[in-house]
Design an enzyme around this catalytic site. Structure first.
Site, mmCIF file in Angstrom:
data_model
loop_
_atom_site.group_PDB
_atom_site.id
_atom_site.type_symbol
_atom_site.label_atom_id
_atom_site.label_comp_id
_atom_site.label_asym_id
_atom_site.label_seq_id
_atom_site.Cartn_x
_atom_site.Cartn_y
_atom_site.Cartn_z
ATOM 1 N N GLU A 196 -5.701 7.586 18.076
ATOM 2 C CA GLU A 196 -6.278 7.292 16.755
ATOM 3 C C GLU A 196 -5.772 8.282 15.703
ATOM 4 O OE1 GLU A 196 -8.696 4.739 15.548
ATOM 5 O OE2 GLU A 196 -7.500 3.940 17.171
ATOM 6 N N THR A 203 -6.458 11.905 20.851
ATOM 7 C CA THR A 203 -6.404 10.441 20.865
ATOM 8 C C THR A 203 -5.272 9.864 20.022
ATOM 9 O OG1 THR A 203 -7.582 8.512 19.984
ATOM 10 C CG2 THR A 203 -8.226 10.609 19.084
ATOM 11 N N LYS A 216 -11.429 14.180 15.272
ATOM 12 C CA LYS A 216 -10.544 14.490 16.404
ATOM 13 C C LYS A 216 -9.309 15.260 15.936
ATOM 14 C CE LYS A 216 -12.310 12.737 20.290
ATOM 15 N NZ LYS A 216 -12.401 13.445 21.581
ATOM 16 N N TYR A 270 -14.060 9.233 12.950
ATOM 17 C CA TYR A 270 -13.783 9.649 14.336
ATOM 18 C C TYR A 270 -12.428 10.337 14.413
ATOM 19 C CZ TYR A 270 -12.145 9.074 19.182
ATOM 20 O OH TYR A 270 -11.602 9.287 20.439
HETATM 21 P P1 NDP Z 1 -17.315 7.527 26.587
HETATM 22 O O1 NDP Z 1 -17.894 7.097 25.299
HETATM 23 O O2 NDP Z 1 -17.360 6.614 27.770
HETATM 24 O O3 NDP Z 1 -17.997 8.906 27.034
HETATM 25 C C1 NDP Z 1 -18.310 9.913 26.102
HETATM 26 C C2 NDP Z 1 -19.076 11.006 26.813
HETATM 27 O O4 NDP Z 1 -19.426 12.008 25.844
HETATM 28 C C3 NDP Z 1 -20.404 10.529 27.436
HETATM 29 O O5 NDP Z 1 -20.622 11.236 28.625
HETATM 30 C C4 NDP Z 1 -21.425 10.949 26.387
HETATM 31 O O6 NDP Z 1 -22.718 11.141 26.907
HETATM 32 C C5 NDP Z 1 -20.819 12.280 25.951
HETATM 33 N N1 NDP Z 1 -21.340 12.760 24.678
HETATM 34 C C6 NDP Z 1 -21.551 12.069 23.549
HETATM 35 N N2 NDP Z 1 -22.080 12.851 22.595
HETATM 36 C C7 NDP Z 1 -22.225 14.083 23.161
HETATM 37 C C8 NDP Z 1 -22.758 15.314 22.696
HETATM 38 N N3 NDP Z 1 -23.264 15.444 21.481
HETATM 39 N N4 NDP Z 1 -22.735 16.374 23.542
HETATM 40 C C9 NDP Z 1 -22.261 16.250 24.791
HETATM 41 N N5 NDP Z 1 -21.762 15.108 25.292
HETATM 42 C C10 NDP Z 1 -21.742 14.036 24.477
HETATM 43 O O7 NDP Z 1 -15.804 7.966 26.287
HETATM 44 P P2 NDP Z 1 -14.516 7.927 27.246
HETATM 45 O O8 NDP Z 1 -14.880 8.387 28.592
HETATM 46 O O9 NDP Z 1 -13.827 6.626 27.055
HETATM 47 O O10 NDP Z 1 -13.585 9.008 26.526
HETATM 48 C C11 NDP Z 1 -13.598 10.378 26.914
HETATM 49 C C12 NDP Z 1 -13.010 11.222 25.790
HETATM 50 O O11 NDP Z 1 -11.677 10.841 25.537
HETATM 51 C C13 NDP Z 1 -13.740 11.105 24.455
HETATM 52 O O12 NDP Z 1 -13.669 12.366 23.823
HETATM 53 C C14 NDP Z 1 -12.909 10.092 23.684
HETATM 54 O O13 NDP Z 1 -13.065 10.294 22.299
HETATM 55 C C15 NDP Z 1 -11.520 10.448 24.170
HETATM 56 N N6 NDP Z 1 -10.537 9.384 24.202
HETATM 57 C C16 NDP Z 1 -10.825 8.199 24.836
HETATM 58 C C17 NDP Z 1 -9.870 7.226 24.942
HETATM 59 C C18 NDP Z 1 -10.142 5.923 25.626
HETATM 60 O O14 NDP Z 1 -9.362 4.978 25.403
HETATM 61 N N7 NDP Z 1 -11.157 5.828 26.458
HETATM 62 C C19 NDP Z 1 -8.512 7.425 24.364
HETATM 63 C C20 NDP Z 1 -8.327 8.723 23.756
HETATM 64 C C21 NDP Z 1 -9.306 9.648 23.686
HETATM 65 P P3 NDP Z 1 -23.763 9.905 27.093
HETATM 66 O O15 NDP Z 1 -23.347 9.206 28.359
HETATM 67 O O16 NDP Z 1 -25.059 10.604 27.177
HETATM 68 O O17 NDP Z 1 -23.597 9.034 25.877
HETATM 69 P P1 GDR Z 2 -10.441 1.795 19.490
HETATM 70 O O1 GDR Z 2 -11.110 0.827 20.567
HETATM 71 O O2 GDR Z 2 -11.035 1.660 18.153
HETATM 72 O O3 GDR Z 2 -8.957 1.587 19.608
HETATM 73 O O4 GDR Z 2 -10.866 3.233 20.055
HETATM 74 P P2 GDR Z 2 -11.927 -0.533 20.451
HETATM 75 O O5 GDR Z 2 -11.842 -1.143 21.791
HETATM 76 O O6 GDR Z 2 -13.278 -0.315 19.863
HETATM 77 O O7 GDR Z 2 -11.080 -1.394 19.381
HETATM 78 C C1 GDR Z 2 -9.737 -1.772 19.609
HETATM 79 C C2 GDR Z 2 -9.288 -2.749 18.543
HETATM 80 O O8 GDR Z 2 -9.972 -3.987 18.719
HETATM 81 C C3 GDR Z 2 -10.389 -4.463 17.447
HETATM 82 N N1 GDR Z 2 -11.530 -5.366 17.610
HETATM 83 C C4 GDR Z 2 -12.744 -5.046 18.069
HETATM 84 N N2 GDR Z 2 -13.223 -3.861 18.535
HETATM 85 C C5 GDR Z 2 -14.512 -3.836 18.985
HETATM 86 N N3 GDR Z 2 -14.992 -2.696 19.489
HETATM 87 N N4 GDR Z 2 -15.321 -4.950 18.939
HETATM 88 C C6 GDR Z 2 -14.873 -6.159 18.469
HETATM 89 O O9 GDR Z 2 -15.607 -7.139 18.434
HETATM 90 C C7 GDR Z 2 -13.518 -6.206 18.017
HETATM 91 N N5 GDR Z 2 -12.740 -7.207 17.521
HETATM 92 C C8 GDR Z 2 -11.547 -6.695 17.281
HETATM 93 C C9 GDR Z 2 -10.733 -3.188 16.669
HETATM 94 O O10 GDR Z 2 -10.788 -3.452 15.279
HETATM 95 C C10 GDR Z 2 -9.583 -2.292 17.100
HETATM 96 O O11 GDR Z 2 -8.461 -2.520 16.313
HETATM 97 C C11 GDR Z 2 -10.816 3.518 21.451
HETATM 98 C C12 GDR Z 2 -11.915 4.548 21.761
HETATM 99 O O12 GDR Z 2 -11.996 4.702 23.149
HETATM 100 C C13 GDR Z 2 -11.595 5.882 21.128
HETATM 101 O O13 GDR Z 2 -12.531 6.859 21.568
HETATM 102 C C14 GDR Z 2 -10.181 6.294 21.534
HETATM 103 O O14 GDR Z 2 -9.848 7.517 20.922
HETATM 104 C C15 GDR Z 2 -9.183 5.218 21.174
HETATM 105 O O15 GDR Z 2 -9.555 4.015 21.811
HETATM 106 C C16 GDR Z 2 -7.772 5.572 21.614
#
Ligand code: NDP
Ligand code: GDR
Length: 372
Positions: A136, A134, A162, A158
């Protein structure tokens, strides 16, 4: 030719759903690992579900958890996958401050468990592994735009978890000659995005404001800047990363960054409302400046956005902007969506979702809740 087999951890999440769809379309046999939950948790993949009683089923779900080596080893042994996509994670940055040890176990050690399972089972020459790393990891800004060569400075439990996942993947690649890669993905969103991530929180709230179902949107840090893409484009990159001759790590991003404040403006503009922000810090508020759609119940001057400090994080990541040059050059990857197209799709989906809910309520039907 034998079908390729892939395992997806986190198949019930946003990316898992898009990736499963993509791999099924490419002819893979897809095995998803889902957690046991007291309620159904497969909403995002129900449209892909195949009855296991039929012949030739291409999508198989297994119960499992990244904290349980025994079950990961058993599933990997049974499937003998060509590819594993490790997308499972406790993926919410703010929640990781509340559950830091669990986050380390799932997001950090969970990655080790997958790599070690493949090694123990003697599959190092067969199975390719994608690790969901990520942006992050970059955390406190060291340089912009951020590339594969930018140093890491994680700013949350987190991101630290990661970081372990990133380096253990690199280490297993170097130590055991495994095909294991990190995709360093910047934020990617979609109508399937979890409801508490900032983009989806905004599009849901704006849709409800438009339909008269909510009065105000409470936000945290409006100054944060993110490089937002569409999840559909990003799962394509995951697949491409595992199809290369040599295993390598790649940054996946759009190269454009936008503030949370501007994401709010863009979402309101989809319902014909112009917003102006006044004040600063915790006293900043967003007001309706003008309205172009007569059906919109909002009034000029109405306060629709306010700050709630509970959404501020103990340590914040201020600015993310990725440099996708390596992915463009080596993978030939190019996103199809830009941010305006993403916001449009998310807003349209949430307006439709709540229009249906409102229609039921307005006509005396309850929105289905099996417990009432
Ligand atoms: P989501 O939160 O939508 O999905 C996470 C998934 O992981 C869900 O299926 C969840 O299951 C499962 N999970 C959580 N805990 C466990 C566990 N203990 N064992 C097995 N499975 C588990 O995330 P995204 O689809 O957005 O992201 C996918 C991956 O990419 C994650 O690893 C995230 O950290 C990473 N990532 C995401 C980004 C983004 O912007 N979306 C950017 C960069 C990295 P359940 O549905 O049961 O909760
Ligand atoms: P992020 O995503 O932390 O970048 O992680 P998120 O959408 O939670 O926050 C993005 C930015 O928005 C600011 N923010 C708020 N965020 C949330 N959730 N709720 C609020 O009310 C709010 N107001 C402002 C946050 O402070 C932050 O700066 C996501 C996840 O998908 C991770 O798993 C992944 O690795 C990274 O993106 C890349």
């Amino acid at each position: 030719m034998q079908k390729k087999k892939a395992i997806i951890t986190g198949i019930t999440g946003q990316d898992g759903a898009y990736l499963a769809d993509l791999l099924l379309k490419k002819g893979y046999e897809v095995h998803g690992i889902k957690r046991r939950s007291s309620l159904f948790n497969t909403d995002r993949i129900d449209h892909l579900y195949q009855d296991p009683h039929e012949n030739g089923v291409q999508l198989v779900l297994h119960y499992g958890d990244l904290t349980d080596s025994t079950n990961l080893i058993r599933i990997i042994q049974q499937v003998q996958p060509d590819e594993i996509y490790n997308l499972g994670a406790m993926s919410h940055v703010q929640v990781s401050f509340e559950s830091p040890e669990y986050t380390a176990d799932v997001d950090g050690v969970g990655t080790l468990r997958i790599l070690e399972a493949v090694r123990i089972l003697g599959l190092t020459d067969k199975t390719r592994i994608y690790q969901a790393s990520t942006s992050e990891l970059y955390g406190l800004v060291q340089e912009v735009p951020q590339s594969e060569n930018t140093p890491f400075y994680p700013r949350s439990p987190y991101a630290v978890a990661k970081m372990y996942g990133f380096w253990i993947t690199v280490n297993y690649r170097e130590a055991y000659n495994m095909y294991a890669c990190n995709g360093i993905l910047f934020n990617h969103e979609s109508p399937l995005r979890g409801e508490t991530f900032v983009t989806r929180k905004i599009t849901r709230a704006v849709a409800k404001l438009y339909l008269g179902m909510q009065d105000k949107l409470f936000m945290g840090n409006l100054d944060a800047k993110r490089d937002w893409g569409h999840a559909k484009d990003y799962v394509e990159a995951m697949w491409l990363i595992l199809q290369q001759e040599k295993p390598e790590d790649f940054v996946i991003a759009t190269g454009v960054t936008t503030t949370v404040r501007d994401f709010i403006r863009m979402s309101f503009s989809e319902i014909g409302v112009e917003i102006e922000f006044k004040g600063s810090g915790v006293d900043e508020k967003g007001y309706v400046k003008s309205i172009s759609k007569p059906e919109c119940p909002l009034q000029p001057g109405q306060e629709v956005v306010a700050i709630d400090p509970r959404y501020f994080r103990p340590t914040e990541v201020d600015l993310l902007i990725g440099d996708p040059t390596k992915a463009q050059t080596k993978l030939g990857w190019k996103p199809k969506y830009d941010l305006p197209a993403l916001v449009k799709e998310m807003m349209a989906a949430d307006v439709e979702l709540f229009r249906q809910e409102k229609l039921l309520k307005d006509n005396g039907y309850k929105v289905l809740n099996q417990f009432e």
